[in-house]
Design an enzyme around this catalytic site. Structure first.
Site, short mmCIF file in Angstrom:
data_model
loop_
_atom_site.label_atom_id
_atom_site.label_comp_id
_atom_site.label_asym_id
_atom_site.label_seq_id
_atom_site.Cartn_x
_atom_site.Cartn_y
_atom_site.Cartn_z
N SER A 81 0.79 -1.23 0.00
CA SER A 81 0.00 0.00 0.00
C SER A 81 0.82 1.28 0.00
CB SER A 81 -0.95 0.01 1.19
OG SER A 81 -2.03 -0.85 0.97
N LYS A 84 0.08 3.80 -2.63
CA LYS A 84 -0.92 4.87 -2.56
C LYS A 84 -0.31 6.26 -2.45
CE LYS A 84 -4.58 1.88 -0.69
NZ LYS A 84 -3.93 0.63 -0.28
N SER A 141 -5.94 3.63 4.43
CA SER A 141 -5.36 2.87 3.32
C SER A 141 -6.45 2.17 2.50
CB SER A 141 -4.36 1.83 3.84
OG SER A 141 -3.55 1.34 2.79
N LYS A 244 3.23 6.62 4.62
CA LYS A 244 2.29 5.57 4.21
C LYS A 244 2.89 4.21 4.51
CE LYS A 244 -1.49 4.04 2.70
NZ LYS A 244 -1.28 2.97 3.70
#
Length: 402
Positions: A81, A84, A141, A244
């Site tokens: 993730s 992202k 997320s 992130k």
């Protein structure tokens, strides 16, 4: 007897040849690579000076991009993730360019709602604002929100992925390719610690990203759905304010994060950490190393007016000149006095002058060698003066000489 003498002679000759060859090699070793030169980029890029369980890692100074620590930082790996960050970068970029507004309503498609993994459980036809979608991506997320925003911006997930890879090329990232906007396991989807650090640096240029990335908890749908930021460093580490996380079986535990202390902002990326929470532990270790060893020397902030210069044949006589980006470098503590700055500007420029027009450079030297160059730009427009104003200015100068 003759046979023994002959064998002894043969052995003696062989021994002499071996010794001669050995001496030849010994003398040749220092010049065996004659003509080759040290790689200055490798000399300037520090290798990892502390142990980390991450497969790959990097620590950068945010302002200059200077590499402060490197463990196989160009090695390609899945990033889960952390993907992202690029998704959010394109969203923030579209908002800054006026293509979308944070108040716009985004309608979730069946395709977006079909995403597995982390999500906010969007229902087909459900509407959320761009900002709510972005917060859901940054904090929770949310895979469904990522795809919903991809479709809203580009018309389809596939077209948005093309935009992601175009941005990758535009940024000059050599070891990154995207196949979706979520980071869910898929072929041909990878990055490197260095590349993703560059993506985070670019994200941090946008106030909208800084805002949503720093949110630790958020009440969605009027408080019916609680979001908690997966980046626990926001609570665990003083100065941490953006980043992130990511995890899949293929990628292991990953984290791209930013933290700022005493004017020094650091960007860290760890990919492939082996166990739960180790991506946080390793990032804390790397940040501690950076803040303990390095100090920021800032000569000018981004957008700071540093001088005024004359404008010839303009409606204004002068124009203010400001820095395009922040001017500063990171040095080992104790070496602050080795840094000097020089402003290189012409005495005057001709009208018309456009706001943002590059006029000169702010050059930073360390130990007498150039280490950074930042553009100096016009702070405002200066239109070309009319013939009547030019005539009046000339007459004023003539009369003032009397």
């Amino acid at each position: 007897m003759k046979r023994k003498v002959k064998k002894f002679g043969t052995a003696l000759i062989s021994l002499i040849l071996v010794l001669l060859l050995g001496l030849g090699n010994a003398f040749a070793q220092p010049t065996a690579l004659e003509g080759s030169k040290p790689n200055p980029s490798k000399e300037k890029t520090p290798s990892a000076q502390l142990e980390t369980s991450a497969e790959t890692a990097v620590l950068l100074d945010y302002s200059s991009g200077q590499v402060l620590l490197d463990k196989d930082m160009h090695k390609s790996r899945p990033m889960a993730s952390v993907t992202k960050l690029m998704t959010m970068l394109l969203i923030c970029e579209a908002e800054a360019q006026g293509k979308i507004k944070t108040s716009d309503k985004v309608i979730a498609s069946e395709h977006a709602c079909s995403m597995g993994g982390s999500q906010i459980f969007l229902e087909p036809g459900e509407e959320l604002s761009v900002k709510e979608m972005l917060i859901s991506i940054a904090t929770g997320s949310a895979n469904d929100s990522s795809v919903a925003m991809a479709e809203y911006i580009a018309g389809s997930e596939e077209e948005f992925v093309s935009m992601m890879n175009e941005k990758t090329k535009e940024m000059g990232l050599k070891n990154t390719h995207f196949s979706n906007p979520t980071g869910l396991p898929i072929e041909n989807h990878y990055t490197s610690a260095y590349d993703m650090a560059q993506v985070l640096r670019e994200c941090l240029r946008y106030p909208l990203f800084r805002e949503v990335s720093s949110i630790y908890e958020y009440d969605l749908r009027g408080g019916d759905f609680k979001l908690w930021n997966t980046n626990k460093l926001l609570k665990w580490y003083a100065g941490a304010d953006a980043g992130k996380t990511g995890w899949t079986n293929e990628a292991s535990y990953c984290l791209a994060a930013s933290a700022k202390r005493d004017g020094l902002r650091l960007v860290s990326v760890v990919l492939g950490c082996p166990m739960p929470r180790t991506h946080f532990q390793e990032t804390i270790k790397i940040f501690n190393y950076g803040f303990a060893k390095y100090k920021a020397v800032t000569l000018a902030e981004a957008g700071q007016v540093v001088k005024e210069i004359k404008v010839d044949k303009g409606i204004e006589d002068k124009v203010k000149i400001m820095t395009k980006d922040s001017v500063g470098v990171v040095v080992p503590k104790g070496q602050e006095k080795t840094v000097q700055g020089n402003i290189n500007l012409p005495d005057q420029i001709d009208a018309p002058v456009k706001k943002g027009q590059v006029v000169g450079q702010y050059v930073v030297n360390k130990d007498g060698q150039e280490v950074l160059q930042v553009d100096l730009v016009a702070a405002q427009d200066v239109m070309k003066a009319s013939p009547l104003k030019l005539l009046n200015d000339m007459l004023d100068r003539v009369y003032s000489m009397e």
